[in-house]
Write a protein that holds these residues in place. Structure first.
Motif, PDB file in Angstrom:
ATOM      1  N   GLU A 175       2.309   0.320 -14.700  1.00 11.64           N
ATOM      2  CA  GLU A 175       2.967  -0.742 -13.949  1.00 11.64           C
ATOM      3  C   GLU A 175       2.900  -2.025 -14.768  1.00 11.64           C
ATOM      4  O   GLU A 175       2.170  -2.113 -15.762  1.00 11.64           O
ATOM      5  CB  GLU A 175       2.261  -0.901 -12.602  1.00 11.64           C
ATOM      6  CG  GLU A 175       2.837  -1.930 -11.644  1.00 11.64           C
ATOM      7  CD  GLU A 175       4.265  -1.634 -11.264  1.00 11.64           C
ATOM      8  OE1 GLU A 175       5.147  -2.027 -12.064  1.00 11.64           O
ATOM      9  OE2 GLU A 175       4.505  -1.062 -10.196  1.00 11.64           O
ATOM     10  N   ILE A 181      -4.406   5.265  -3.619  1.00 15.06           N
ATOM     11  CA  ILE A 181      -3.098   5.006  -3.017  1.00 15.06           C
ATOM     12  C   ILE A 181      -3.347   4.408  -1.637  1.00 15.06           C
ATOM     13  O   ILE A 181      -4.093   4.973  -0.830  1.00 15.06           O
ATOM     14  CB  ILE A 181      -2.294   6.313  -2.902  1.00 15.06           C
ATOM     15  CG1 ILE A 181      -2.152   6.967  -4.283  1.00 15.06           C
ATOM     16  CG2 ILE A 181      -0.933   6.054  -2.279  1.00 15.06           C
ATOM     17  CD1 ILE A 181      -1.571   8.366  -4.230  1.00 15.06           C
ATOM     18  N   GLN A 221      -4.219   5.675  -9.354  1.00 12.75           N
ATOM     19  CA  GLN A 221      -3.725   6.622  -8.360  1.00 12.75           C
ATOM     20  C   GLN A 221      -4.805   7.223  -7.483  1.00 12.75           C
ATOM     21  O   GLN A 221      -4.492   7.928  -6.521  1.00 12.75           O
ATOM     22  CB  GLN A 221      -2.932   7.739  -9.045  1.00 12.75           C
ATOM     23  CG  GLN A 221      -3.710   8.581 -10.034  1.00 12.75           C
ATOM     24  CD  GLN A 221      -3.632   8.048 -11.452  1.00 12.75           C
ATOM     25  OE1 GLN A 221      -3.474   6.855 -11.655  1.00 12.75           O
ATOM     26  NE2 GLN A 221      -3.722   8.936 -12.424  1.00 12.75           N
ATOM     27  N   HIS A 246       3.024  -2.841   4.232  1.00 10.62           N
ATOM     28  CA  HIS A 246       3.207  -2.371   2.861  1.00 10.62           C
ATOM     29  C   HIS A 246       3.216  -0.853   2.842  1.00 10.62           C
ATOM     30  O   HIS A 246       2.328  -0.201   3.402  1.00 10.62           O
ATOM     31  CB  HIS A 246       2.082  -2.873   1.946  1.00 10.62           C
ATOM     32  CG  HIS A 246       1.895  -4.358   1.971  1.00 10.62           C
ATOM     33  ND1 HIS A 246       2.927  -5.241   1.786  1.00 10.62           N
ATOM     34  CD2 HIS A 246       0.785  -5.114   2.164  1.00 10.62           C
ATOM     35  CE1 HIS A 246       2.467  -6.480   1.851  1.00 10.62           C
ATOM     36  NE2 HIS A 246       1.168  -6.428   2.094  1.00 10.62           N
ATOM     37  N   ARG A 291       5.172  -8.515  -1.693  1.00 12.33           N
ATOM     38  CA  ARG A 291       6.033  -7.469  -1.163  1.00 12.33           C
ATOM     39  C   ARG A 291       6.689  -8.002   0.106  1.00 12.33           C
ATOM     40  O   ARG A 291       6.247  -9.021   0.651  1.00 12.33           O
ATOM     41  CB  ARG A 291       5.223  -6.203  -0.878  1.00 12.33           C
ATOM     42  CG  ARG A 291       4.596  -5.589  -2.124  1.00 12.33           C
ATOM     43  CD  ARG A 291       3.665  -4.423  -1.793  1.00 12.33           C
ATOM     44  NE  ARG A 291       3.043  -3.885  -2.996  1.00 12.33           N
ATOM     45  CZ  ARG A 291       3.554  -2.914  -3.733  1.00 12.33           C
ATOM     46  NH1 ARG A 291       4.694  -2.357  -3.375  1.00 12.33           N
ATOM     47  NH2 ARG A 291       2.935  -2.476  -4.813  1.00 12.33           N
ATOM     48  N   ARG A 310       2.463   3.354 -11.342  1.00  9.06           N
ATOM     49  CA  ARG A 310       3.635   3.610 -10.503  1.00  9.06           C
ATOM     50  C   ARG A 310       4.001   5.082 -10.569  1.00  9.06           C
ATOM     51  O   ARG A 310       3.915   5.712 -11.619  1.00  9.06           O
ATOM     52  CB  ARG A 310       4.813   2.755 -10.991  1.00  9.06           C
ATOM     53  CG  ARG A 310       6.095   2.942 -10.199  1.00  9.06           C
ATOM     54  CD  ARG A 310       7.258   2.202 -10.817  1.00  9.06           C
ATOM     55  NE  ARG A 310       7.040   0.765 -10.845  1.00  9.06           N
ATOM     56  CZ  ARG A 310       7.950  -0.106 -11.274  1.00  9.06           C
ATOM     57  NH1 ARG A 310       9.094   0.327 -11.758  1.00  9.06           N
ATOM     58  NH2 ARG A 310       7.684  -1.391 -11.255  1.00  9.06           N
ATOM     59  N   TRP A 341      -0.420  11.495  -3.587  1.00 13.79           N
ATOM     60  CA  TRP A 341       0.923  10.947  -3.365  1.00 13.79           C
ATOM     61  C   TRP A 341       1.671  11.861  -2.402  1.00 13.79           C
ATOM     62  O   TRP A 341       1.677  13.079  -2.549  1.00 13.79           O
ATOM     63  CB  TRP A 341       1.670  10.871  -4.691  1.00 13.79           C
ATOM     64  CG  TRP A 341       3.047  10.280  -4.552  1.00 13.79           C
ATOM     65  CD1 TRP A 341       3.375   8.962  -4.558  1.00 13.79           C
ATOM     66  CD2 TRP A 341       4.281  11.002  -4.381  1.00 13.79           C
ATOM     67  NE1 TRP A 341       4.734   8.803  -4.403  1.00 13.79           N
ATOM     68  CE2 TRP A 341       5.310  10.042  -4.283  1.00 13.79           C
ATOM     69  CE3 TRP A 341       4.607  12.348  -4.292  1.00 13.79           C
ATOM     70  CZ2 TRP A 341       6.641  10.393  -4.120  1.00 13.79           C
ATOM     71  CZ3 TRP A 341       5.941  12.708  -4.114  1.00 13.79           C
ATOM     72  CH2 TRP A 341       6.936  11.740  -4.032  1.00 13.79           C
ATOM     73  N   HIS A 393       1.240   2.760  -1.987  1.00 13.14           N
ATOM     74  CA  HIS A 393       1.452   2.414  -3.387  1.00 13.14           C
ATOM     75  C   HIS A 393       0.109   2.304  -4.092  1.00 13.14           C
ATOM     76  O   HIS A 393      -0.940   2.284  -3.464  1.00 13.14           O
ATOM     77  CB  HIS A 393       2.207   1.081  -3.497  1.00 13.14           C
ATOM     78  CG  HIS A 393       1.410  -0.099  -3.007  1.00 13.14           C
ATOM     79  ND1 HIS A 393       1.245  -0.377  -1.665  1.00 13.14           N
ATOM     80  CD2 HIS A 393       0.713  -1.051  -3.674  1.00 13.14           C
ATOM     81  CE1 HIS A 393       0.493  -1.438  -1.523  1.00 13.14           C
ATOM     82  NE2 HIS A 393       0.145  -1.877  -2.731  1.00 13.14           N
ATOM     83  N   CYS A 394       0.168   2.224  -5.411  1.00 12.14           N
ATOM     84  CA  CYS A 394      -0.999   1.891  -6.234  1.00 12.14           C
ATOM     85  C   CYS A 394      -0.733   0.532  -6.869  1.00 12.14           C
ATOM     86  O   CYS A 394       0.416   0.180  -7.144  1.00 12.14           O
ATOM     87  CB  CYS A 394      -1.234   2.928  -7.326  1.00 12.14           C
ATOM     88  SG  CYS A 394      -1.445   4.592  -6.727  1.00 12.14           S
TER      89      CYS A 394
END
Length: 715
Positions: free
Chosen positions: A233, A289, A286, A194, A325, A202, A263, A197-198
């Motif tokens: 999200e 992450i 966030q 993966h 995912r 998003r 990020w 991401h959070c």
């Protein structure tokens, strides 16, 4: 109360500088810092010579006081102000926002505290039972074996739910905040892993000192300290997550959980490879992450658990969704609807239990507006009470507002009345203007031949781009031959549509899309859903779908493409080349099942009106390759807004695409005529060698303005 001149000025300054949550609303420019209107500022400054550029006061103002100030000052242009109070309904926590760099608020979250915690919660018997459930129900959603999600037996549900609840209980003990199980998954991570991401927010964009950074520079800018904006999200109703190992960490290589502090960070700040029965819990915003490295060899099985605060409802569109995912591999899912149904069965209830929405007193405008709406159950109750004394519109078929006794017979070219819904009996507003008449859909058999499809495929292959993450900085330019071919083929479709609908049509835009796994949700092309009404009252959002299915009318609003009238979708690949990708049409907004589903053969398709009479969707492509030509038309008398001429219309499910915009249709012929004219002038009047060798002033300016590094900001 009487105010002196100085008091009015002080009050004006206090209002202009102290309303930290007031922002000017200006179409297309985004929020700006609040100011006194020019007329008022000039008048006040003229009276006392006031300096309106003074520093902002640091004293905070009460929200209610700010509202009273803004509403009572007659000399301020109150219509240009909009109070923005952060929404706190359903446990929302406003994100930390830096208005110095970005004019937009961070997405809300439902988590806090935000630390990571290692938990050891499952024993060998729990792990053995989860392995057994996974073996029985596993599937890979990148290439599904089952036509639909397998249903758990009562015994397997009790086992899966009970073990997942153990993890939730441990998370509650750690974070000291209430939470309930939202979804759980047993996942066999594959070699893909993966990406960072959070879970519940998003990435949106990167900003610096009020300007947005271009996409190509976002990564470098974020690493250099620029401000990152996040947006909600689909899973924003959730709060925390937990990943529990179900296999020996020595039995596989890779499969490590990595956490990043920002990020775009190159290296993780923490890496975990938990022992069997242990895991790592973390919040979904966030601040956590995270990524999972691909499994190079061996077998990795994990239990993933997601939670939400009690009382926060799961959106209807997310209750049955199995989150995965590409790196999830083979998994089995206990989603929200499974939990609701399983708990209802255990309690001996007929229907699934759903959390009650409580009014937690949020002061934001959205919640205040929602509070003023009426529930569908109240509408039904009021109708039942008055039915004995006076006949009221029934919600049953035949006499519902969807089938009025006097149908619409206007027959106008640009109708604004929704035939089939007597909206005036329930809503004080009218349906938006529309250009399509007649309505409905028409099949277009064999409108394109093999040469047409081959040419479009070649143009698509050369210029394709995905606007969810653009490769090009600007729209690619077609050659003269490519433009001629694209516009000619699109015009063939328009001509066939004109015959079917019996009226002249003008090509507005065309696109060639390779539909991806996301597809397109139900929508109408030229109108947007607004609200649902009953007997003069607007219904609450949570009741809209149920009310519409019960006969309540829908109010629509015009979209940016309201000047268009019809659309067409022409298949460029055969239905045997892909799975999914069905074009579905719905009779009404909120209908649970489509009234028609189409998978046209290559070269054929369907045309339909762009209003609420043709609500349509496209299911995601599960495998293979689906390529379609989409054409939009307008009436010859319709005016195109200038800001829509260059817009390339797409949705996240459009995939790699090319566009022929209204601006292309106008500019390419002009450019061709200009080049032809220049060619004639050059043949009649050749430049001297001295003139040809000397660069023009314009060329020198262009050469000196070459970009030389730094962050480039989008306008």
């Amino acid at each position: 109360m009487a105010f002196g001149k100085r008091a009015w000025i002080d009050l004006a300054l206090h209002t202009a500088f102290c309303l930290a949550d007031i922002q000017i609303v200006k179409a297309g420019s985004g929020p700006l810092w609040p100011t006194v209107s020019q007329k008022s500022a000039a008048g006040l400054a003229g009276l006392e010579g006031c300096d309106f550029q003074s520093d902002l006061p640091s004293a905070p103002c009460d929200v209610g006081y700010r509202r009273q100030l803004a509403c009572c000052l007659g000399f301020l242009d109150i219509r240009t102000f909009a109070l923005r109070i952060p929404c706190t309904a359903g446990g929302k926590i406003p994100g930390e926002t830096n208005l110095t760099h970005c004019p937009y608020r961070q997405s809300f979250v439902r988590c806090g505290p935000h630390h990571r915690a290692e938990l050891c919660v499952l024993d060998d018997d729990d792990i053995r039972r989860l392995h057994s459930i996974w073996e029985k129900y596993k599937d890979d959603l990148t290439w599904p074996v089952h036509d639909e999600k397998p249903k758990f037996s009562p015994e397997d549900f009790d086992t899966f739910y009970g073990i997942a609840q153990q993890v939730v209980d441990a998370m509650v003990e750690e974070y000291k905040v209430p939470m309930i199980l939202d979804q759980a998954t047993i996942s066999n991570t594959n070699h893909i892993g993966h990406q960072p991401h959070c879970d519940n927010v998003r990435f949106d964009s990167v900003w610096w000192k009020g300007q947005r950074i271009r996409g190509d520079d976002e990564l470098a800018a974020a690493r250099g300290g620029a401000y990152v904006l996040w947006r909600s999200e689909k899973t924003s109703h959730r709060s925390y997550s937990c990943s529990v190992a179900l296999s020996d960490p020595n039995g596989y290589e890779g499969g490590e959980i990595q956490f990043f502090d920002t990020w775009g960070a190159r290296d993780p700040v923490a890496t975990y490879k938990c022992a069997k029965g242990c895991g790592i819990a973390f919040c979904g915003c966030q601040r956590n992450i995270h990524a999972v490295t691909g499994v190079k060899n061996g077998f990795r099985l994990v239990l993933l658990v997601w939670t939400r605060p009690p009382g926060v409802p799961v959106p209807d569109s997310q209750a049955h969704v199995c989150y995965f995912r590409p790196g999830t591999g083979r998994g089995c899912w206990l989603h929200s609807l499974d939990v609701h149904r399983g708990l209802a069965r255990r309690a001996g209830r007929q229907e699934a239990w759903l959390p009650q929405e409580a009014d937690d007193g949020c002061l934001c405008d959205d919640c205040a507006e929602e509070r003023a709406k009426v529930s569908w159950s109240d509408c039904l109750g009021a109708s039942a009470e008055t039915s004995a004394a006076k006949a009221t519109p029934s919600t049953s078929a035949g006499t519902s507002p969807r089938t009025p006794e006097t149908p619409d017979s206007s027959g106008t070219e640009a109708s604004s009345v929704d035939s089939g819904t007597d909206l005036s009996r329930h809503c004080p507003y009218q349906q938006p203007h529309r250009w399509c008449h007649p309505h409905g859909r028409r099949e277009l058999p064999e409108v394109l031949n093999e040469d047409d499809m081959r040419i479009l495929y070649q143009i698509w292959q050369k210029h394709q781009d995905d606007l969810t993450r653009p490769w090009y900085r600007k729209k690619p330019t077609y050659s003269e031959q490519e433009f001629e071919d694209f516009s000619r083929i699109a015009q063939k479709v328009v001509d066939a549509m004109a015959v079917q609908f019996g009226q002249p049509l003008v090509l507005d835009q065309a696109s060639v899309n390779s539909t991806n796994q996301k597809g397109h949700p139900p929508h109408a092309d030229n109108v947007q859903f607004d609200s649902v009404w009953w007997q003069g009252q607007q219904l609450k959002q949570r009741d809209e779908v149920e009310a519409v299915r019960g006969g309540a009318p829908v109010l629509w609003k015009a979209s940016k493409t309201a000047y268009r009238n019809y659309s067409a979708s022409i298949a460029l690949t055969g239905p045997e080349d892909y799975g999914g990708g069905s074009l579905e049409f719905f009779d009404t907004w909120g209908a649970p099942t489509p009234a028609a589903s189409m998978r046209s053969k290559a070269g054929s398709g369907v045309a339909f009106c762009g209003c609420q009479h043709s609500i349509h969707a496209v299911t995601g492509v599960r495998w293979g390759f689906r390529l379609v030509l989409v054409v939009w038309t307008r009436h010859p008398n319709a005016h195109i807004p200038e800001d829509q001429m260059h817009v390339c219309y797409f949705r996240p499910g459009s995939g790699l695409s090319i566009w022929l915009t209204a601006a292309d249709l106008r500019s390419y012929p002009k450019r061709r005529r200009k080049e032809a004219l220049c060619g004639q002038e050059e043949s009649g009047d050749q430049k001297s060698p001295e003139t040809a060798a000397k660069p023009t002033e314009e060329a020198e300016v262009a050469g000196s303005s070459k970009y030389s590094g730094g962050w480039s900001c989008a306008n």
